[in-house]
Design an enzyme around this catalytic site. Structure first.
Site, PDB file in Angstrom:
ATOM      1  N   LEU A 231       0.821  -1.214   0.000  1.00 53.87           N
ATOM      2  CA  LEU A 231       0.000   0.000   0.000  1.00 53.87           C
ATOM      3  C   LEU A 231       0.851   1.258   0.000  1.00 53.87           C
ATOM      4  O   LEU A 231       1.855   1.353   0.697  1.00 53.87           O
ATOM      5  CB  LEU A 231      -0.913  -0.012   1.236  1.00 53.87           C
ATOM      6  CG  LEU A 231      -1.850  -1.221   1.340  1.00 53.87           C
ATOM      7  CD1 LEU A 231      -2.724  -1.107   2.589  1.00 53.87           C
ATOM      8  CD2 LEU A 231      -2.714  -1.380   0.097  1.00 53.87           C
ATOM      9  N   HIS A 232       0.404   2.225  -0.807  1.00 51.44           N
ATOM     10  CA  HIS A 232       1.055   3.532  -0.864  1.00 51.44           C
ATOM     11  C   HIS A 232      -0.006   4.599  -0.664  1.00 51.44           C
ATOM     12  O   HIS A 232      -1.200   4.279  -0.458  1.00 51.44           O
ATOM     13  CB  HIS A 232       1.795   3.702  -2.198  1.00 51.44           C
ATOM     14  CG  HIS A 232       0.955   3.357  -3.393  1.00 51.44           C
ATOM     15  ND1 HIS A 232      -0.141   4.105  -3.765  1.00 51.44           N
ATOM     16  CD2 HIS A 232       1.019   2.332  -4.280  1.00 51.44           C
ATOM     17  CE1 HIS A 232      -0.693   3.585  -4.831  1.00 51.44           C
ATOM     18  NE2 HIS A 232      -0.021   2.489  -5.167  1.00 51.44           N
ATOM     19  N   GLU A 233       0.408   5.844  -0.767  1.00 46.35           N
ATOM     20  CA  GLU A 233      -0.502   6.963  -0.480  1.00 46.35           C
ATOM     21  C   GLU A 233      -1.750   6.931  -1.390  1.00 46.35           C
ATOM     22  O   GLU A 233      -2.823   7.373  -0.976  1.00 46.35           O
ATOM     23  CB  GLU A 233       0.288   8.272  -0.638  1.00 46.35           C
ATOM     24  CG  GLU A 233      -0.305   9.475   0.024  1.00 46.35           C
ATOM     25  CD  GLU A 233      -0.848   9.256   1.453  1.00 46.35           C
ATOM     26  OE1 GLU A 233      -1.981   9.695   1.697  1.00 46.35           O
ATOM     27  OE2 GLU A 233      -0.149   8.662   2.290  1.00 46.35           O
ATOM     28  N   GLY A 234      -1.611   6.392  -2.600  1.00 43.72           N
ATOM     29  CA  GLY A 234      -2.783   6.286  -3.485  1.00 43.72           C
ATOM     30  C   GLY A 234      -3.857   5.417  -2.843  1.00 43.72           C
ATOM     31  O   GLY A 234      -5.037   5.786  -2.777  1.00 43.72           O
ATOM     32  N   HIS A 235      -3.442   4.221  -2.354  1.00 55.52           N
ATOM     33  CA  HIS A 235      -4.414   3.347  -1.672  1.00 55.52           C
ATOM     34  C   HIS A 235      -4.979   4.037  -0.431  1.00 55.52           C
ATOM     35  O   HIS A 235      -6.178   3.963  -0.157  1.00 55.52           O
ATOM     36  CB  HIS A 235      -3.737   2.055  -1.195  1.00 55.52           C
ATOM     37  CG  HIS A 235      -3.184   1.188  -2.274  1.00 55.52           C
ATOM     38  ND1 HIS A 235      -1.834   1.014  -2.475  1.00 55.52           N
ATOM     39  CD2 HIS A 235      -3.802   0.416  -3.202  1.00 55.52           C
ATOM     40  CE1 HIS A 235      -1.642   0.176  -3.470  1.00 55.52           C
ATOM     41  NE2 HIS A 235      -2.810  -0.201  -3.940  1.00 55.52           N
TER      42      HIS A 235
ATOM     43  N   GLY B 221      -9.016   3.478  -7.802  1.00 49.31           N
ATOM     44  CA  GLY B 221      -8.244   4.650  -8.231  1.00 49.31           C
ATOM     45  C   GLY B 221      -8.370   4.873  -9.736  1.00 49.31           C
ATOM     46  O   GLY B 221      -8.373   3.917 -10.515  1.00 49.31           O
TER      47      GLY B 221
ATOM     48  N   VAL C 123      -3.303   9.750  -7.159  1.00 46.52           N
ATOM     49  CA  VAL C 123      -2.376  10.474  -6.269  1.00 46.52           C
ATOM     50  C   VAL C 123      -0.991  10.416  -6.912  1.00 46.52           C
ATOM     51  O   VAL C 123      -0.560   9.369  -7.397  1.00 46.52           O
ATOM     52  CB  VAL C 123      -2.360   9.850  -4.856  1.00 46.52           C
ATOM     53  CG1 VAL C 123      -1.372  10.572  -3.956  1.00 46.52           C
ATOM     54  CG2 VAL C 123      -3.756   9.891  -4.260  1.00 46.52           C
TER      55      VAL C 123
ATOM     56  N   SER D 294       2.194   4.022  -7.660  1.00 54.17           N
ATOM     57  CA  SER D 294       1.909   2.646  -8.063  1.00 54.17           C
ATOM     58  C   SER D 294       2.853   1.738  -7.298  1.00 54.17           C
ATOM     59  O   SER D 294       4.011   2.093  -7.064  1.00 54.17           O
ATOM     60  CB  SER D 294       2.172   2.498  -9.574  1.00 54.17           C
ATOM     61  OG  SER D 294       2.297   1.130  -9.913  1.00 54.17           O
ATOM     62  N   SER D 295       2.349   0.565  -6.932  1.00 48.31           N
ATOM     63  CA  SER D 295       3.225  -0.397  -6.235  1.00 48.31           C
ATOM     64  C   SER D 295       4.400  -0.764  -7.132  1.00 48.31           C
ATOM     65  O   SER D 295       5.481  -1.084  -6.651  1.00 48.31           O
ATOM     66  CB  SER D 295       2.439  -1.652  -5.862  1.00 48.31           C
ATOM     67  OG  SER D 295       1.286  -1.275  -5.145  1.00 48.31           O
TER      68      SER D 295
END
Ligand code: PAF
Length: 283
Positions: A33-37, A147, A176, A185-186
């Site tokens: 998980l990153h800030e987008g998630h 997203g 994001v 993106s991962s």
């Protein structure tokens, strides 16, 4: 935050929430998980009584030569990011829970899954549609959050929900971006330093295309060729596709009218990145 590993437990939990009249918001993910998630999870928290996140690296959406084995996995790190947001349950099934021995059902989403990314990733969107349908039946959400970065996926999922009558609202949330515009993106973790720098070309190209359209360039082939020329200035970039499409049907368009999407898939070294911008013209 409850960690749920079986379908039975997840369905029982969701049934319990529903019996109490709670709305369930759901964010399906493949983890890393990153800030987008996390932005999806925060929006889900703001709009629903209960937040469920799933973490499952879905084997059926990866081709035989794709990155299923090396796809980043960090469940502990993921849980530590989700807990402070106030997530109620994280569903983390094993592969055999989702695809037990003998499993053979599959959703064929049709020709929309064969264009753009589907042209090189055969069967990818059928794998996505199948696992998302299963997750919807397991989590039973009122709303599901995706997203915009995976633009074709959002169109596929809206079609799945409409055609198979899932009583679920599909909510598409903004992409994001990193400070240079690279969509989170991962798979960005695959990029080395030089590739990471080069990857900024995708957003530059999208913004250039957007600028042309907003300046009244109606000829999609001109926008496409200027975008391609800009990406080609980056030696580490190799274009898989750069298309100007109808944002609802994903079909290529010749004349840009009120709304269009610019959609890109570009390899930076061995890493395949996708991105898009939807451009709306005020009339
Ligand atoms: O976007 C993703 O992470 C995946 O395609 C999804 C929707 C979780 C299905 O595996």
């Amino acid at each position: 935050m409850q960690i749920i590993k079986t379908i039975k437990e997840m369905q029982a939990l969701s049934r319990g929430f529903k019996a109490k009249g709670k709305t369930i918001g759901f964010v399906p993910t493949m983890g890393a998980l990153h800030e987008g998630h996390l932005s999806l999870v925060r929006q889900t928290k703001a709009e629903n009584d209960i937040v469920v996140v799933s973490i499952f690296v879905n084997p059926t959406q990866f081709g035989p030569k794709e990155d299923f084995n090396k796809y980043p996995r960090d469940v502990e790190g993921d849980l530590s990011k989700l807990s402070p947001i106030g997530v109620d349950a994280v569903f983390i099934p094993g592969a055999s829970e989702i695809y037990p021995n003998g499993f053979s059902a599959s959703i064929n989403i049709g020709s929309i899954g064969d264009i753009l990314c589907g042209a090189s990733r055969h069967g990818h969107f059928n794998g996505v549609a199948t696992v998302v349908a299963k997750l919807f039946n397991i989590v039973m959400p009122d709303r599901a959050y995706f997203g915009q970065k995976d633009f074709q996926q959002t169109v596929v999922i809206k079609k799945l929900v409409m055609e198979l009558n899932f009583d679920i609202d599909v909510i598409v949330c903004p992409t994001v971006r990193e400070p240079d515009g690279l969509a989170m993106s991962s798979r960005n973790s695959y990029l080395n330093e030089a590739e990471r720098k080069a990857a900024g070309i995708l957003y530059k190209a999208l913004k250039h295309g957007e600028g042309l359209i907003l300046n009244n360039v109606k000829d999609a082939s001109r926008v496409k060729s200027e975008i391609e020329a800009l990406i080609k200035t980056e030696p580490l970039a190799e274009i898989e596709y750069a298309e100007i499409i109808d944002a609802a049907t994903l079909e290529k368009i010749d004349d840009i009218k009120s709304i269009a999407a610019i959609s890109l898939a570009v390899r930076i070294g061995t890493t395949r990145l996708i991105d898009n911008l939807v451009v709306v013209l005020s009339i």
